[in-house]
Design a protein around this motif. Structure first.
Motif, PDB file in Angstrom:
ATOM      1  N   VAL A 157      -7.793  -5.993   0.374  1.00 49.40           N
ATOM      2  CA  VAL A 157      -6.834  -4.826   0.625  1.00 49.40           C
ATOM      3  C   VAL A 157      -5.962  -4.962   1.866  1.00 49.40           C
ATOM      4  O   VAL A 157      -6.546  -5.046   2.824  1.00 49.40           O
ATOM      5  N   SER A 175      -7.382   7.452  -2.552  1.00 50.60           N
ATOM      6  CA  SER A 175      -8.398   6.762  -1.903  1.00 50.60           C
ATOM      7  C   SER A 175      -8.142   6.948  -0.302  1.00 50.60           C
ATOM      8  O   SER A 175      -9.162   7.012   0.483  1.00 50.60           O
ATOM      9  N   SER A 180      -3.226   6.767  -7.097  1.00 48.59           N
ATOM     10  CA  SER A 180      -4.627   6.433  -6.820  1.00 48.59           C
ATOM     11  C   SER A 180      -4.925   5.830  -5.385  1.00 48.59           C
ATOM     12  O   SER A 180      -5.832   6.176  -4.813  1.00 48.59           O
ATOM     13  N   VAL A 181      -3.908   5.147  -4.930  1.00 46.35           N
ATOM     14  CA  VAL A 181      -3.964   4.892  -3.526  1.00 46.35           C
ATOM     15  C   VAL A 181      -3.932   5.908  -2.686  1.00 46.35           C
ATOM     16  O   VAL A 181      -4.691   5.799  -1.541  1.00 46.35           O
ATOM     17  N   TRP A 206       0.839  -8.481  -5.205  1.00 41.55           N
ATOM     18  CA  TRP A 206       0.482  -8.099  -6.823  1.00 41.55           C
ATOM     19  C   TRP A 206       1.561  -7.178  -7.460  1.00 41.55           C
ATOM     20  O   TRP A 206       1.484  -7.486  -8.806  1.00 41.55           O
ATOM     21  N   TYR A 220     -11.789   7.402  -9.274  1.00 42.42           N
ATOM     22  CA  TYR A 220     -11.910   7.315 -10.603  1.00 42.42           C
ATOM     23  C   TYR A 220     -11.822   8.630 -11.474  1.00 42.42           C
ATOM     24  O   TYR A 220     -11.352   8.550 -12.583  1.00 42.42           O
ATOM     25  N   TRP A 234      -5.368  -2.168  -9.909  1.00 44.11           N
ATOM     26  CA  TRP A 234      -6.431  -1.547  -8.648  1.00 44.11           C
ATOM     27  C   TRP A 234      -7.393  -2.262  -8.334  1.00 44.11           C
ATOM     28  O   TRP A 234      -7.731  -2.553  -7.153  1.00 44.11           O
ATOM     29  N   PHE A 235      -8.173  -3.000  -9.407  1.00 42.95           N
ATOM     30  CA  PHE A 235      -9.227  -3.734  -9.428  1.00 42.95           C
ATOM     31  C   PHE A 235      -8.724  -5.212  -8.712  1.00 42.95           C
ATOM     32  O   PHE A 235      -9.653  -5.791  -7.889  1.00 42.95           O
ATOM     33  N   SER A 236      -7.629  -5.535  -8.943  1.00 42.82           N
ATOM     34  CA  SER A 236      -7.187  -6.945  -8.385  1.00 42.82           C
ATOM     35  C   SER A 236      -6.937  -6.595  -6.750  1.00 42.82           C
ATOM     36  O   SER A 236      -7.093  -7.148  -5.989  1.00 42.82           O
ATOM     37  N   LEU A 237      -6.252  -5.351  -6.526  1.00 39.75           N
ATOM     38  CA  LEU A 237      -6.050  -5.092  -5.130  1.00 39.75           C
ATOM     39  C   LEU A 237      -7.181  -4.866  -4.238  1.00 39.75           C
ATOM     40  O   LEU A 237      -7.331  -5.305  -3.092  1.00 39.75           O
ATOM     41  N   ARG A 238      -8.429  -4.446  -4.847  1.00 38.57           N
ATOM     42  CA  ARG A 238      -9.682  -4.045  -3.930  1.00 38.57           C
ATOM     43  C   ARG A 238     -10.185  -5.657  -3.814  1.00 38.57           C
ATOM     44  O   ARG A 238     -11.105  -5.539  -2.749  1.00 38.57           O
ATOM     45  N   LEU A 239      -9.939  -6.794  -4.427  1.00 37.59           N
ATOM     46  CA  LEU A 239     -10.260  -8.067  -3.715  1.00 37.59           C
ATOM     47  C   LEU A 239      -9.999  -8.418  -2.384  1.00 37.59           C
ATOM     48  O   LEU A 239     -10.728  -8.924  -1.500  1.00 37.59           O
TER      49      LEU A 239
END
Length: 340
Positions: free
Chosen positions: A251, A302, A298-299, A259, A309, A244-249
């Motif tokens: 989108v 969003s 989670s996606v 990923w 979270y 999730w945090f990698s994808l946020r870099l």
């Protein structure tokens, strides 16, 4: 020499096929805006991780018949669940037992898994809203078809070597052992199913997780239950957080694919023994499935504007709860069997 090279390259081919196929299914599911986008990649994982050959035509026809049987039986049970809840739940439990026993007695494990998923997801959705049940039916059918097509494509792009050995036949079990394990697996799935009936739309991921646990409980011993079940669930959650945090870099759907490809390769190396580990292939398979379910939800949270979270924390807590319960059932059955 050629045989030795094939032996060394074989795990790498299988890990690559698993990673690309899962990433492609995940990206296509979201690109096509499927109603439950995690269904296709989850079934792709099962197809690509457990089969070294593409599905033959006969198996494809069998799967199509299972889809019809699953959707029909799940929808037919809805009136019974609404007006005679106890009898309906008891019948669902019996059908889950028969589905798991079918897989353990040498039947197609993929068919058994799809039958369990379809029975639970469709009937639970139908108790709340018939249209929701039809949506789940469409999601399962489309997800399965996409997974089968992508699996066939991956076997064409990354084929098995001609010299590769065929998969060994599953170890034969006695009727008593088969019934014992099938009953245990059905009881692992039932609490999550009952919980999902209170809010099918919200708890659909819990059913998918419980189906994965039921499948894994068929091959996990009580001695290694905590390590295999709880450990793989926790690792799946950690992988989902990292993803999730990698994808946020950045989108983007292409980055989503890339990923997933990277994470699929990391897990695939462990699953296929390319990187030595003390954990079983089932541990890594369950970790990957858990990551996909958590990440996909989670996606979707969003996109829907929900608090990602908080929803993840609640969902992870429920995943751990059903996993601890599954471990408890394995230990309880082992003790009862030892006493007997």
């Amino acid at each position: 020499m050629a045989a030795m090279e094939n032996t060394l390259l074989l795990p790498g081919r299988r890990a690559l096929r698993l990673a690309i196929g899962t990433a492609l299914c995940l990206a296509l599911s979201f690109a096509l805006d499927l109603s439950i986008p995690v269904v296709a990649p989850v079934f792709a994982v099962y197809l690509l991780a457990t089969r070294n050959r593409p599905l033959p035509l006969k198996a494809g026809v069998v799967l199509a018949l299972v889809v019809a049987l699953t959707t029909g039986s799940g929808l037919l049970l809805v009136p019974l669940l609404r007006y005679y809840a106890f009898a309906g739940v008891a019948l669902i439990g019996l059908m889950l037992f028969l589905a798991f026993r079918y897989g353990l007695r040498g039947g197609n494990n993929l068919v058994a898994t799809f039958l369990v998923a379809g029975l639970t997801m469709i009937s639970a959705a139908g108790t709340a809203d018939f249209e929701l049940a039809m949506t789940v039916v469409g999601a399962l059918v489309k997800g399965l078809l996409l997974a089968v097509l992508v699996s066939a494509l991956m076997h064409g792009l990354v084929p098995e070597p001609v010299s590769a050995r065929a998969q060994p036949a599953p170890r034969a079990m006695s009727d008593d052992q088969t019934a014992y394990i099938a009953l245990r697996a059905a009881l692992v799935v039932m609490p999550a199913y009952l919980l999902a009936m209170t809010d099918p739309a919200g708890y659909m991921p819990i059913i998918m997780k419980s189906v994965s646990l039921g499948r894994q409980s068929c091959t996990t011993t009580a001695r290694s239950a905590a390590r295999d079940l709880i450990g793989s669930t926790l690792l799946g959650g950690l992988l989902a957080i990292a993803f999730w945090f990698s994808l946020r870099l950045f989108v983007d759907l292409w980055m989503f694919f890339l990923w997933m490809l990277l994470f699929g390769l990391l897990v695939g190396r462990k699953l296929h023994g390319l990187s030595q580990t003390r954990y079983s292939p089932g541990f890594w398979l369950n970790s990957l499935v858990t990551m996909i379910i958590l990440l996909g939800q989670s996606v979707q949270d969003s996109v829907a504007g929900k608090d990602v979270y908080t929803a993840f924390a609640v969902r992870m807590g429920l995943f751990l709860a059903v996993t601890v319960y599954a471990c408890f059932m394995l230990l309880l059955f082992e003790q009862r069997r030892g006493v007997g």
